[in-house]
Motif scaffolding. Structure first.
Motif, PDB file in Angstrom:
ATOM      1  N   UNK A  60      19.237  72.279  44.555  1.00  0.00           N
ATOM      2  CA  UNK A  60      19.454  71.845  43.169  1.00  0.00           C
ATOM      3  C   UNK A  60      19.316  73.022  42.211  1.00  0.00           C
ATOM      4  N   UNK A  61      18.283  73.825  42.416  1.00  0.00           N
ATOM      5  CA  UNK A  61      18.061  74.989  41.551  1.00  0.00           C
ATOM      6  C   UNK A  61      19.177  76.020  41.693  1.00  0.00           C
ATOM      7  N   UNK A  62      19.643  76.232  42.906  1.00  0.00           N
ATOM      8  CA  UNK A  62      20.724  77.191  43.120  1.00  0.00           C
ATOM      9  C   UNK A  62      22.021  76.707  42.471  1.00  0.00           C
ATOM     10  N   UNK A  63      22.278  75.411  42.559  1.00  0.00           N
ATOM     11  CA  UNK A  63      23.457  74.843  41.900  1.00  0.00           C
ATOM     12  C   UNK A  63      23.338  74.997  40.386  1.00  0.00           C
ATOM     13  N   UNK A  64      22.161  74.713  39.842  1.00  0.00           N
ATOM     14  CA  UNK A  64      21.936  74.850  38.396  1.00  0.00           C
ATOM     15  C   UNK A  64      22.122  76.300  37.959  1.00  0.00           C
ATOM     16  N   UNK A  65      21.632  77.231  38.751  1.00  0.00           N
ATOM     17  CA  UNK A  65      21.788  78.648  38.419  1.00  0.00           C
ATOM     18  C   UNK A  65      23.268  79.028  38.387  1.00  0.00           C
ATOM     19  N   UNK A  66      24.040  78.494  39.311  1.00  0.00           N
ATOM     20  CA  UNK A  66      25.477  78.745  39.324  1.00  0.00           C
ATOM     21  C   UNK A  66      26.175  78.195  38.098  1.00  0.00           C
ATOM     22  N   UNK A  67      25.569  77.160  37.504  1.00  0.00           N
ATOM     23  CA  UNK A  67      26.105  76.556  36.277  1.00  0.00           C
ATOM     24  C   UNK A  67      25.478  77.165  35.026  1.00  0.00           C
ATOM     25  N   UNK A  68      24.677  78.218  35.214  1.00  0.00           N
ATOM     26  CA  UNK A  68      23.972  78.874  34.109  1.00  0.00           C
ATOM     27  C   UNK A  68      23.080  77.888  33.349  1.00  0.00           C
ATOM     28  N   UNK A  69      22.386  77.034  34.108  1.00  0.00           N
ATOM     29  CA  UNK A  69      21.553  75.990  33.523  1.00  0.00           C
ATOM     30  C   UNK A  69      20.118  76.166  33.969  1.00  0.00           C
ATOM     31  N   UNK A  70      19.180  76.001  33.044  1.00  0.00           N
ATOM     32  CA  UNK A  70      17.753  76.069  33.349  1.00  0.00           C
ATOM     33  C   UNK A  70      17.260  74.681  33.746  1.00  0.00           C
ATOM     34  N   UNK A  71      16.270  74.638  34.633  1.00  0.00           N
ATOM     35  CA  UNK A  71      15.753  73.367  35.143  1.00  0.00           C
ATOM     36  C   UNK A  71      14.260  73.280  34.871  1.00  0.00           C
ATOM     37  N   UNK A  72      13.862  72.190  34.253  1.00  0.00           N
ATOM     38  CA  UNK A  72      12.445  71.944  33.980  1.00  0.00           C
ATOM     39  C   UNK A  72      11.833  71.160  35.135  1.00  0.00           C
ATOM     40  N   UNK A  73      10.500  71.208  35.245  1.00  0.00           N
ATOM     41  CA  UNK A  73       9.845  70.386  36.272  1.00  0.00           C
ATOM     42  C   UNK A  73      10.144  68.893  36.098  1.00  0.00           C
ATOM     43  N   UNK A  74      10.236  68.423  34.856  1.00  0.00           N
ATOM     44  CA  UNK A  74      10.516  66.997  34.651  1.00  0.00           C
ATOM     45  C   UNK A  74      11.917  66.629  35.133  1.00  0.00           C
ATOM     46  N   UNK A  75      12.873  67.550  35.021  1.00  0.00           N
ATOM     47  CA  UNK A  75      14.211  67.294  35.555  1.00  0.00           C
ATOM     48  C   UNK A  75      14.158  67.175  37.076  1.00  0.00           C
ATOM     49  N   UNK A  76      13.363  68.027  37.718  1.00  0.00           N
ATOM     50  CA  UNK A  76      13.201  67.939  39.172  1.00  0.00           C
ATOM     51  C   UNK A  76      12.550  66.618  39.567  1.00  0.00           C
ATOM     52  N   UNK A  77      11.573  66.183  38.782  1.00  0.00           N
ATOM     53  CA  UNK A  77      10.909  64.907  39.055  1.00  0.00           C
ATOM     54  C   UNK A  77      11.911  63.763  39.015  1.00  0.00           C
ATOM     55  N   UNK A  78      12.767  63.743  38.002  1.00  0.00           N
ATOM     56  CA  UNK A  78      13.795  62.694  37.896  1.00  0.00           C
ATOM     57  C   UNK A  78      14.785  62.793  39.050  1.00  0.00           C
ATOM     58  N   UNK A  79      15.199  64.006  39.381  1.00  0.00           N
ATOM     59  CA  UNK A  79      16.159  64.208  40.461  1.00  0.00           C
ATOM     60  C   UNK A  79      15.619  63.698  41.794  1.00  0.00           C
ATOM     61  N   UNK A  80      14.377  64.035  42.094  1.00  0.00           N
ATOM     62  CA  UNK A  80      13.790  63.640  43.372  1.00  0.00           C
ATOM     63  C   UNK A  80      13.313  62.190  43.391  1.00  0.00           C
ATOM     64  N   UNK A  81      12.997  61.652  42.210  1.00  0.00           N
ATOM     65  CA  UNK A  81      12.447  60.297  42.156  1.00  0.00           C
ATOM     66  C   UNK A  81      11.031  60.234  42.689  1.00  0.00           C
ATOM     67  N   UNK A  82      10.262  61.286  42.417  1.00  0.00           N
ATOM     68  CA  UNK A  82       8.870  61.346  42.871  1.00  0.00           C
ATOM     69  C   UNK A  82       7.969  61.496  41.656  1.00  0.00           C
ATOM     70  N   UNK A  83       6.670  61.496  41.885  1.00  0.00           N
ATOM     71  CA  UNK A  83       5.715  61.649  40.786  1.00  0.00           C
ATOM     72  C   UNK A  83       5.678  63.098  40.311  1.00  0.00           C
ATOM     73  N   UNK A  84       5.128  63.289  39.117  1.00  0.00           N
ATOM     74  CA  UNK A  84       4.981  64.654  38.602  1.00  0.00           C
ATOM     75  C   UNK A  84       4.030  65.458  39.486  1.00  0.00           C
ATOM     76  N   UNK A  85       3.022  64.793  40.026  1.00  0.00           N
ATOM     77  CA  UNK A  85       2.093  65.488  40.920  1.00  0.00           C
ATOM     78  C   UNK A  85       2.811  65.973  42.182  1.00  0.00           C
ATOM     79  N   UNK A  86       3.689  65.140  42.717  1.00  0.00           N
ATOM     80  CA  UNK A  86       4.458  65.545  43.899  1.00  0.00           C
ATOM     81  C   UNK A  86       5.386  66.710  43.576  1.00  0.00           C
TER      82      UNK A  86
END
Length: 175
Positions: A60-86
């Protein structure tokens, strides 16, 4: 002379039995492909010493980098569907292994972005590059009609599996 059932195939197409047989063959081919893909992902995770979610985050991060897009931890949480702690634990493991870094947000000092390292990009390309080339070679010469048929079929299958309710008895009782 042919009987009525046999001659109707010529004029009216395949029987219901033929249609169902072809449908089963298509679904079986997708199951075999899916099993091969799952096995490939397992081998990739093992070769990179990662879990499923770590590999998902890295891709996901590599794809975002290819799109010149920054990724926040909360975006990763939504993408994975897991808790913020996870998510934090996953990012911690990836950072410890040198696959990602945390970089400060340029305007909000309380926020960070998660970025894949150049080394992880190289590792993923080395691990998956040849496979992606083989996959591209397998489909690059499809006709526009073949491509459209495969894309439409995969879309219908996606719709079918997206409608699966993980708790059908609860949904029925709440109606």
């Amino acid at each position: 002379m042919e009987n009525g059932a046999e001659s109707s195939h010529y004029w009216y197409g395949a029987s219901e039995e033929d249609r169902r047989r072809r449908a089963v063959e298509v679904l079986q081919a997708f199951r075999v492909y899916r099993a091969a893909e799952v096995a490939m992902r397992r081998r990739t995770r093992e070769s990179m010493s990662m879990g499923e979610n770590e590999l998902l985050v890295l891709r996901y991060l590599l794809r975002a980098a290819g799109e010149q897009r920054q990724v926040s931890p909360s975006e990763l949480t939504r993408y994975l569907g897991v808790s913020t702690a996870s998510t934090t634990a996953i990012v911690d493991r990836l950072e410890k292994s040198g696959h990602v870094t945390r970089v400060p947000h340029p305007t909000d000092r309380r926020s960070i972005y998660i970025v894949a390292t150049a080394a992880s990009d190289e590792e993923v390309r080395a691990t998956l590059g040849t496979m992606h080339k083989r996959m591209m070679a397998a489909v690059v010469d499809m006709t526009p009609e073949e491509s459209a048929a495969v894309i439409a079929c995969l879309g219908r299958l996606q719709d079918a599996v997206d409608q699966v309710d993980p708790h059908p008895e609860q949904a029925a009782s709440s109606r």
